[in-house]
Design an enzyme around this catalytic site. Structure first.
Site, mmCIF file in Angstrom:
data_model
loop_
_atom_site.group_PDB
_atom_site.id
_atom_site.type_symbol
_atom_site.label_atom_id
_atom_site.label_comp_id
_atom_site.label_asym_id
_atom_site.label_seq_id
_atom_site.Cartn_x
_atom_site.Cartn_y
_atom_site.Cartn_z
ATOM 1 N N LYS C 12 0.853 -1.184 0.000
ATOM 2 C CA LYS C 12 0.000 0.000 0.000
ATOM 3 C C LYS C 12 0.886 1.229 0.000
ATOM 4 O O LYS C 12 1.719 1.410 0.893
ATOM 5 C CB LYS C 12 -0.893 0.009 1.243
ATOM 6 C CG LYS C 12 -1.993 1.055 1.197
ATOM 7 C CD LYS C 12 -3.013 0.770 0.111
ATOM 8 C CE LYS C 12 -4.353 0.363 0.653
ATOM 9 N NZ LYS C 12 -5.260 -0.141 -0.414
ATOM 10 N N THR C 57 -3.524 -5.202 0.828
ATOM 11 C CA THR C 57 -2.913 -3.883 1.023
ATOM 12 C C THR C 57 -3.766 -3.060 1.974
ATOM 13 O O THR C 57 -3.256 -2.214 2.699
ATOM 14 C CB THR C 57 -2.713 -3.159 -0.314
ATOM 15 O OG1 THR C 57 -3.977 -2.853 -0.903
ATOM 16 C CG2 THR C 57 -1.884 -3.997 -1.280
ATOM 17 N N ASP C 58 -5.064 -3.319 1.995
ATOM 18 C CA ASP C 58 -5.931 -2.619 2.946
ATOM 19 C C ASP C 58 -5.537 -2.952 4.383
ATOM 20 O O ASP C 58 -5.551 -2.082 5.260
ATOM 21 C CB ASP C 58 -7.395 -2.991 2.688
ATOM 22 C CG ASP C 58 -8.349 -2.163 3.517
ATOM 23 O OD1 ASP C 58 -8.552 -0.988 3.167
ATOM 24 O OD2 ASP C 58 -8.863 -2.685 4.524
ATOM 25 N N PHE C 153 32.863 27.414 -13.316
ATOM 26 C CA PHE C 153 32.803 26.234 -14.184
ATOM 27 C C PHE C 153 33.594 26.519 -15.446
ATOM 28 O O PHE C 153 33.180 27.318 -16.286
ATOM 29 C CB PHE C 153 31.356 25.845 -14.519
ATOM 30 C CG PHE C 153 31.253 24.517 -15.224
ATOM 31 C CD1 PHE C 153 31.770 23.355 -14.650
ATOM 32 C CD2 PHE C 153 30.661 24.418 -16.489
ATOM 33 C CE1 PHE C 153 31.689 22.132 -15.311
ATOM 34 C CE2 PHE C 153 30.572 23.188 -17.142
ATOM 35 C CZ PHE C 153 31.091 22.055 -16.550
ATOM 36 N N ARG C 170 29.246 32.090 -10.885
ATOM 37 C CA ARG C 170 27.863 31.752 -11.251
ATOM 38 C C ARG C 170 27.081 31.429 -9.984
ATOM 39 O O ARG C 170 27.652 31.215 -8.915
ATOM 40 C CB ARG C 170 27.823 30.568 -12.221
ATOM 41 C CG ARG C 170 28.372 29.273 -11.641
ATOM 42 C CD ARG C 170 28.099 28.068 -12.564
ATOM 43 N NE ARG C 170 28.549 26.832 -11.925
ATOM 44 C CZ ARG C 170 28.355 25.611 -12.417
ATOM 45 N NH1 ARG C 170 27.752 25.445 -13.578
ATOM 46 N NH2 ARG C 170 28.765 24.531 -11.765
ATOM 47 N N GLN C 213 29.674 18.407 -9.235
ATOM 48 C CA GLN C 213 30.189 17.116 -8.802
ATOM 49 C C GLN C 213 31.079 17.286 -7.571
ATOM 50 O O GLN C 213 31.024 16.476 -6.633
ATOM 51 C CB GLN C 213 31.010 16.457 -9.926
ATOM 52 C CG GLN C 213 30.195 15.833 -11.048
ATOM 53 C CD GLN C 213 29.909 16.801 -12.192
ATOM 54 O OE1 GLN C 213 29.867 18.023 -11.994
ATOM 55 N NE2 GLN C 213 29.716 16.265 -13.382
ATOM 56 N N ASN C 239 20.889 20.431 -11.210
ATOM 57 C CA ASN C 239 21.524 21.751 -11.316
ATOM 58 C C ASN C 239 20.445 22.742 -11.734
ATOM 59 O O ASN C 239 20.071 22.805 -12.908
ATOM 60 C CB ASN C 239 22.664 21.689 -12.346
ATOM 61 C CG ASN C 239 23.562 22.902 -12.280
ATOM 62 O OD1 ASN C 239 23.164 23.944 -11.754
ATOM 63 N ND2 ASN C 239 24.766 22.788 -12.811
ATOM 64 N N HIS C 241 19.458 25.677 -13.021
ATOM 65 C CA HIS C 241 20.184 26.726 -13.740
ATOM 66 C C HIS C 241 19.592 28.109 -13.510
ATOM 67 O O HIS C 241 18.378 28.310 -13.630
ATOM 68 C CB HIS C 241 20.184 26.436 -15.245
ATOM 69 C CG HIS C 241 20.793 25.124 -15.612
ATOM 70 N ND1 HIS C 241 22.055 24.740 -15.196
ATOM 71 C CD2 HIS C 241 20.334 24.086 -16.354
ATOM 72 C CE1 HIS C 241 22.328 23.530 -15.682
ATOM 73 N NE2 HIS C 241 21.302 23.111 -16.382
#
Lengths: 285, 285, 285, 285
Positions: C12, C57-58, C153, C170, C213, C239, C241
């Site tokens: 569930k 599942t109940d 970068f 950046r 990284q 990332n 941006h």
């Protein structure tokens, strides 16, 4: 006890590329969401930030658009071209995994360059290439289907927390998420996809169901039986519960006609159906 | 300067009712999202929490399910029945507004009780009833369409912040959200909806477009022209931008073939097309 | 080449349980989303629909609520109790995997029983138990962080599809999704979580970054270094941006002040940091 | 009965602008979602596609970024500058409506240029300017709050569809969506917002509630009472139902401790609290 870098990958996710083939007055449209993911000799950027081996994710995105210029074709073939490009041209990259989602459009009437979005279900592929081995997984996601009868659920164990009643007639509804791995890579990808999608629907329709697990297995089995070159299929089926409303307080019967479509929680049935004779390939997923 | 209660309403939102018509072996499915909203003599509950005039939202939900037991039919008719019930049976309630969304299903092949979710576009209605006046608005939401050519955009003013180039050929794509108000209430609701939906598509396809505003007006005009009993139509059209990718850095041309489908920001064009001779009805929306 | 059932599980998903501890006038709230998943001797239900071994599942949902009655405590401990219950009481069930998400609430001022939803980030755990082995993974998802400088970068390879410029300044922004596996299971889970979350933030803040990284590795390393009983951590960092807007057409400079926050595509950096001396445990994830 | 163009507007929706104030080593961040909407003499573009009066939505987007270069400040002030610019510089534009959403960020510890996303609640403004009149509406959306007691609901009317029991103790939870219209436009916008947000929380905490309507009115009244220059406030409060689980089948009591947080349907309570002495202004919303 040293700490070290383990498995890793990086790439550009969800590049939304649309291509219009307009070489004839009757245009065609291909609408994709492409995610690229590369791994290899990437320890430097993790440890020191030296990016000499890190093909930018922006470049990966550009490559998707540039490759689309030459035509897209079937998504498996497009993903294969991309995967091979990254591994074969970037020496430090040892493995590329390309995932593509394709959105359905249908022509509006017979209009030559007008389209309407089709079904919500999405066709997918994941292609993995490591310079030697290639894996191709095709799939469909979000294919919502419902049987309004021919579904039962009973005979289950009861413990101290069980209150669920047994039923001989219920709605069975799910959103099919299925992905199948090809054992060979020379398929007519479009025909293979159409056949697999049809097999899923046929098995869903054709199975008098005593559990969603039974339906899951029947769907997977049907797909594999129709295409001998498929190695395995993995299905994830949410049980989209439709509860019969109790209308007795209002003096009304409800013979399986009025339901509450519930959101959460939901059953989730996941399973694999596989064919003997193909090597397993955990790396393909 | 006294502080006082102003306009107010309350209700149960998003009751998800599914009805299976199973009077023949070939079942039919109706899948709705119903929201009810009541207003009237409700000052006590706001000022003191006296709920003597507050029909619980739970009761409103129950009423939706109970009424579905008798059959649903077209969503406009269903909403009308609900609206009248609340106003006519609850003395303190002076106005009911019922909104219904209907999700599309299509039969799988010729299977008698198996269905797949159809297009993502949703059929809607909003019905308002105050004991005397009734307003019925029908609509469609999320009908995504795209013309791959026959769209231009130029001749616009340029100020110091304008950098956009003119174009004689672009993709024009939108998600149609359109709602039209009926001037009479004895329509064949299903036929009216189908006709309006078709008119929207025909106008979108048939309009050589110099602006999305022009397309919007053409769509609204087409709907009103085909159905003389419609009083007005309101359209909200996001301009789903598809930007031609600049492939020149890669030595490639791109004659309108490869596009980036962007998410945000997006243009948003909103407008009303109306017919003379019908009284305005702001309360209907 | 026979077709057969492969790995499978069912359960569930997304049981939304809220517990109010009201043993003192100052209430406490615990708000969870619990998903249970069981596997074992389940071939019958797949092949024939015989449900004799399928705990509904109940029932799984009911168990979550019943166990919450006795108190929840830390989510890892709650998941352990549930996992052990299912495996230890249901003979055909050989493995249980319990996933819990916990939503953050904070007290409003010093009000004793009023709360406001806190940060969007979600605390998670996944506990796996097979009758013998236990795995506990803790995590955080959606922890959105941003450094407005100290990120560069450059030095990346350039191929024929590379157009990206190098940058010495950046914005670096991401939504941290991190999950760490415990090597021992007697932790003070709450303290461990708080410490790991703080380590992630400290490393994000403290790393002058030349690549996402590098930041990823620093975050993982920091978490492992502070808690010697953690075996590994897996991070997935989109990332997010933020592109510097080119304001030159308007006669304006833009020294890193005005950015466009883009939606798609986005970089996606995924990596593992692991400690020697712990056995690997793919089954834990 | 002629068909004609009715009310219309167009603009650029959801321009995501982030500004970093870096004039000191301790940076500040402003993160906005800006939507502009213009109306005026726009019949030509609708009828013939003549765009001579249609300032492109792309230009509107550029303007947002260019104006952000000069600093943003409070969102109401930023929206006012934008609205006045469009109306005052574009002769055919007779009205501008600017909507701004501001996302919350908080500094990580005392780090000078590191931030984490704060509460999910969003601060908003809608500014409307037609060359003569100005309207400023401020607001908050998605402020999720919960009282774990001090909420009752009883004394409501019962009709044939009523099954709800009365309760003297329930959870009351909602996501506050509130927008208030300023009667004057020289506020310290930031202080005004903070005060209104606090008034909403104080009233939610401080009201022993017999209905969500009562709480709504108390919240609106509190906001207006603390700021005499506010003309009206509109609130939309979903009743986020938390249902007490029935644990009796498991031999357990449940004295208001274990709840199921339900998704749909939900109650929806909407109301206005207004102050005498200010002219109404439907155009402001």
């Amino acid at each position: 006890m040293a700490i070290a870098l383990g498995p890793n990958q990086y790439g550009k996710a969800e590049t939304r590329v649309v291509r219009i083939d307009r070489d004839s007055p009757v245009h065609r449209i291909t609408d994709l969401n492409v995610s690229t993911s590369l791994s290899g000799d990437l320890i430097d950027t993790h440890l020191t930030g030296d990016n000499a081996k890190v093909l930018p994710t922006d470049t990966q995105k550009n490559t998707v658009y540039a490759f689309a210029r030459e035509g897209i074709g079937e998504i498996e073939a497009f993903a294969l071209r991309l995967a091979r490009h990254f591994v074969d041209t970037q020496e430090p990259i040892h493995r590329a995994r390309i995932r593509v989602e394709q959105y359905a459009w249908q022509r509006i009437g017979d209009a030559p360059h007008s389209f309407a979005r089709g079904e919500a279900a999405v066709r997918t592929t994941t292609v993995t290439y490591d310079g030697t081995n290639t894996h191709v997984v095709s799939g469909v996601e979000g294919l919502v289907v419902l049987n309004s009868t021919d579904s039962e659920f009973w005979g289950f164990p009861r413990d101290e927390y069980t209150t669920l009643g047994e039923t001989q007639d219920r709605i069975l509804a799910t959103a099919v998420n299925a992905h199948w791995r090809h054992g060979t890579h020379s398929e007519d990808w479009g025909a293979s996809y159409a056949q697999a999608r049809q097999a899923l629907l046929d098995a869903f329709v054709g199975t008098y169901s005593y559990s969603l697990q039974q339906t899951l297995y029947a769907m997977g089995q049907q797909v594999l039986e129709r295409q001998p070159t498929l190695a395995e299929i993995r299905l994830s089926l949410p049980n989209k519960h439709h509860f019969v409303m109790d209308l007795e307080p209002f003096g009304l019967t409800n013979p399986g006609e009025v339901f509450h479509a519930d959101d959460r929680p939901y059953g989730l049935i996941q399973g694999t159906v596989q064919r003997d004779g193909f090597p397993s390939a955990e790396d393909a997923w």
